[in-house]
Design a protein around this motif. Structure first.
Motif, PDB file in Angstrom:
ATOM      1  N   ASN A   1       1.044  -1.315  -0.498  1.00 19.80           N
ATOM      2  CA  ASN A   1       0.233   0.283  -0.026  1.00 19.80           C
ATOM      3  C   ASN A   1       0.576   1.362  -0.237  1.00 19.80           C
ATOM      4  OD1 ASN A   1      -1.837   1.858   1.983  1.00 19.80           O
ATOM      5  ND2 ASN A   1      -2.627   1.099   0.508  1.00 19.80           N
ATOM      6  N   PHE A   2       1.858   1.178   0.765  1.00 16.19           N
ATOM      7  CA  PHE A   2       2.799   2.095   0.611  1.00 16.19           C
ATOM      8  C   PHE A   2       3.399   2.153  -1.084  1.00 16.19           C
ATOM      9  CE2 PHE A   2       4.668   1.478   5.161  1.00 16.19           C
ATOM     10  CZ  PHE A   2       3.838   2.501   5.957  1.00 16.19           C
ATOM     11  N   ASN A   3       3.685   1.070  -1.871  1.00 18.99           N
ATOM     12  CA  ASN A   3       4.136   1.403  -2.777  1.00 18.99           C
ATOM     13  C   ASN A   3       3.525   2.497  -3.639  1.00 18.99           C
ATOM     14  OD1 ASN A   3       5.655   0.856  -5.304  1.00 18.99           O
ATOM     15  ND2 ASN A   3       5.316  -0.785  -5.282  1.00 18.99           N
ATOM     16  N   ARG A   4       1.608   1.858  -3.587  1.00 17.99           N
ATOM     17  CA  ARG A   4       1.009   2.721  -3.993  1.00 17.99           C
ATOM     18  C   ARG A   4       0.075   4.370  -4.189  1.00 17.99           C
ATOM     19  NH1 ARG A   4      -5.019  -0.048  -2.782  1.00 17.99           N
ATOM     20  NH2 ARG A   4      -6.006   1.387  -4.181  1.00 17.99           N
ATOM     21  N   LEU A   5       0.880   4.165  -2.488  1.00 17.47           N
ATOM     22  CA  LEU A   5       0.696   5.495  -2.189  1.00 17.47           C
ATOM     23  C   LEU A   5       1.675   6.528  -3.156  1.00 17.47           C
ATOM     24  CD1 LEU A   5       0.395   8.608  -0.648  1.00 17.47           C
ATOM     25  CD2 LEU A   5       1.421   7.377   1.271  1.00 17.47           C
ATOM     26  N   ARG A   6       2.929   6.429  -3.010  1.00 24.00           N
ATOM     27  CA  ARG A   6       3.747   6.847  -3.804  1.00 24.00           C
ATOM     28  C   ARG A   6       4.175   6.543  -5.455  1.00 24.00           C
ATOM     29  NH1 ARG A   6       5.660   7.600   1.743  1.00 24.00           N
ATOM     30  NH2 ARG A   6       7.229   5.903   2.607  1.00 24.00           N
ATOM     31  N   SER A   7       3.686   5.570  -5.741  1.00 24.77           N
ATOM     32  CA  SER A   7       3.161   5.807  -7.414  1.00 24.77           C
ATOM     33  C   SER A   7       2.065   6.934  -7.126  1.00 24.77           C
ATOM     34  CB  SER A   7       3.279   4.358  -7.691  1.00 24.77           C
ATOM     35  OG  SER A   7       4.051   3.737  -7.206  1.00 24.77           O
ATOM     36  N   LEU A   8       1.855   6.846  -6.628  1.00 27.62           N
ATOM     37  CA  LEU A   8       0.510   8.088  -7.246  1.00 27.62           C
ATOM     38  C   LEU A   8       1.012   9.581  -6.761  1.00 27.62           C
ATOM     39  CD1 LEU A   8      -2.232   6.197  -5.498  1.00 27.62           C
ATOM     40  CD2 LEU A   8      -2.199   6.381  -8.351  1.00 27.62           C
ATOM     41  N   ARG A   9       1.764   9.348  -6.200  1.00 26.40           N
ATOM     42  CA  ARG A   9       2.389  10.766  -5.700  1.00 26.40           C
ATOM     43  C   ARG A   9       2.680  11.747  -7.008  1.00 26.40           C
ATOM     44  NH1 ARG A   9       5.275  10.254   0.203  1.00 26.40           N
ATOM     45  NH2 ARG A   9       3.796  10.819   1.671  1.00 26.40           N
ATOM     46  N   VAL A  10       3.196  10.480  -7.873  1.00 27.08           N
ATOM     47  CA  VAL A  10       3.717  10.809  -9.491  1.00 27.08           C
ATOM     48  C   VAL A  10       3.019  11.768  -9.666  1.00 27.08           C
ATOM     49  CG1 VAL A  10       5.283  10.558 -11.261  1.00 27.08           C
ATOM     50  CG2 VAL A  10       5.962   9.806  -8.673  1.00 27.08           C
TER      51      VAL A  10
END
Length: 548
Positions: A425-434
């Motif tokens: 889920n952290f990966n989801r967040l960090r990716s969506l930040r882009v």
């Protein structure tokens, strides 16, 4: 000019920046400040900065790097990036006159920053607290004049929300210092509480009432954003490529999270810590566990000189003002003998996003914020002062984000199925930040659309989403740094492993990258692989920086 001259120039820039650079709410410590320091954001002070910037640019242009000295050439590039960032901040972002959220940070952020190291506080720090509190009414008036001239409506509204109840909250912060500072200092601060609180509360009301008349938020635009990528971040990719890569990783993370959740559907999630004392104790044990794991698996050396990263109960003097930054102290190059610390609220079911994750499994904070602490501590021990002090969010955040998945793949969370789910889920967040970062920069998203995007797709609570998006709107390039940096580090590791074959050591590469962890990866590629392809693409960029 020799490398010694580059170092001398760096020292002069550092001393200047300690006084002239604006205060940052980022969790990466950028500069060591003198207690009582106050950032200046008047038009006159900005004009003085521009003059000094021109002088530093002239000195750098006269520098000659010895032929074939890649290390010195990297240092020169770092100094050029530092100076380009100053121009970006002053003349493109112009947050010093446009952004009410930024200006709130300039007004009371130094108060928050002084309180981050653990007590006891020195006499200088106590005097600094008095200085900051006494300055608030005057600095509110200065900020108001700036915003009357150039304020942006979306950011004014975001600041007004952040400042709700600020008079009472600032007074509560002062009262939280009872028994921490001397009685004399506390008495002085109590006298200042009402005028400071009234000024801040009046500022919040004025922002709310005035926002509609302010200018709409305007994106920096693609042309200027590409200039930022090439000159400041030293990134060769196009903005659209960064978004495509992030969306691809987002889809991978969604699937990984769903599959992990399904795989462990019959296992109950770990309970939230029963108390903050229990969380602190567990974190101490798990920090040692993560260090031992990294050593045993040959992932990263853990020298005896490296301090520890712990958590502590959120102090009463910080709790009311948490919105001003990340509540941690990652120390600095003068305090390498001090352990890093993150302050945590008392565990409860409705904690914000990151606090909730840490309350269930402290390792989820250790693998990111703890990675920041280790990387910074190792970088601050670098014998090259230019590399000690250069800070680039893409490198810093990329390393920490990379470390999350590295630890997951290495097996750190084999005993915690639902923590595996959280890492995805952290990966989801960090990716969506882009996506949010680039979309805000280009105007594809409004602030409210960006907040809604985070709430729906991460998902994330509205409070955290609002804080993040307001900062990203005002500082394009920061939100993307996590994913972009991770992808660049993955590329470096992969290419090094392929080119070096059986001689490749993951530990040795990680040790080198962490010690030089502030350096952009395009420069790492040149030093480690002899690959100038990214730099050649950057150098081929001929665009100028329109500031109007």
């Amino acid at each position: 000019m020799t490398t010694e001259n580059l170092i001398a120039l760096s020292e002069d820039i550092e001393r200047w920046a300690q006084d002239a650079a604006f205060r940052s709410s980022d969790d990466i410590p950028r500069l060591r400040r003198t207690p009582g320091w106050l950032p200046s954001f008047t038009p006159e002070s900005v004009a003085e900065r521009r003059e000094q910037l021109a002088a530093f640019r002239s000195r750098l242009a006269e520098a000659s790097v010895p032929e074939g000295d890649v290390a010195a050439a990297v240092d020169a590039r770092l100094l050029g990036s530092v100076l380009d960032r100053v121009e970006w901040d002053l003349d493109v972002l112009r947050n010093w006159e446009r952004d009410a959220v930024f200006l709130v940070g300039q007004i009371i952020g130094p108060w928050f920053d002084l309180l981050l190291p653990r007590p006891p506080f020195s006499a200088d720090v106590e005097r600094g607290l008095v200085t900051v509190a006494a300055s608030i009414p005057e600095r509110v008036a200065l900020a108001t004049r700036n915003l009357e001239r150039a304020g942006v409506g979306d950011l004014a509204r975001a600041a007004a929300v952040e400042l709700e109840g600020i008079g009472e909250r600032f007074a509560a912060s002062i009262e939280g210092l009872a028994g921490v500072v001397t009685d004399d200092t506390l008495a002085q601060l109590r006298e200042l509480a009402t005028p400071a609180g009234d000024a801040l509360a009046g500022f919040a009301t004025w922002l709310s009432e005035s926002a509609a008349a302010f200018a709409p938020s305007t994106p920096v635009g693609r042309e200027r954003f590409v200039w930022f990528l090439r000159h400041v971040a030293l990134i060769a990719e196009e903005p659209e490529d960064l978004v495509r890569a992030a969306l691809q990783d987002y889809r991978r993370a969604v699937l990984a999270e769903m599959v992990t959740r399904n795989r462990y559907r019959d296992i109950e999630p770990a309970p939230i810590a029963e108390s903050i004392e229990a969380q602190v104790e567990r974190q101490i044990e798990q920090e040692a566990e993560v260090r031992a794991f990294s050593e045993a698996e040959g992932l990263l050396s853990q020298p005896d000189t490296l301090g520890r990263y712990h958590v502590a109960p959120m102090p009463a003097y910080l709790e009311p003002l948490r919105f001003l930054g990340v509540s941690d102290d990652l120390t600095d190059e003068d305090r390498l003998d001090v352990d890093g610390v993150s302050y945590m609220p008392h565990p409860e079911p409705e904690l914000p996003y990151f606090y909730a994750a840490n309350a269930r499994d402290p390792r989820l904070g250790i693998i990111h914020e703890g990675a920041h602490y280790k990387q910074l501590a190792l970088s601050w021990a670098n014998p090259d002062p230019i590399r000690r002090r250069y800070i680039d969010s893409v490198a810093n955040e990329g390393i920490a984000f990379y470390n999350e998945e590295l630890m997951l793949l290495a097996g750190l969370f084999d005993d915690a199925p639902h923590s595996q789910e959280v890492v995805h889920n952290f990966n989801r967040l960090r990716s969506l930040r882009v996506v949010v970062d680039v979309s805000l920069a280009t105007g594809a998203f409004t602030l409210e659309e960006a907040i809604d995007f985070f709430v729906r797709l991460v998902p994330m609570d509205v409070e955290t989403a609002r804080e993040e998006c307001a900062m990203y709107l005002a500082t394009p390039g920061l939100a993307m740094s996590y994913h972009v940096g991770k992808q660049q580090l993955l590329r470096l590791v992969t290419d090094a492993a392929v080119s070096q074959g059986t001689a490749f050591s993951l530990r040795a590469l990680h040790d080198r990258v962490w010690q030089n962890g502030n350096v952009p990866f395009s420069l790492h590629r040149w030093e480690i692989l002899g690959d100038r392809s990214d730099l050649d693409s950057i150098d081929a960029y001929a665009g100028s920086l329109p500031t109007a």
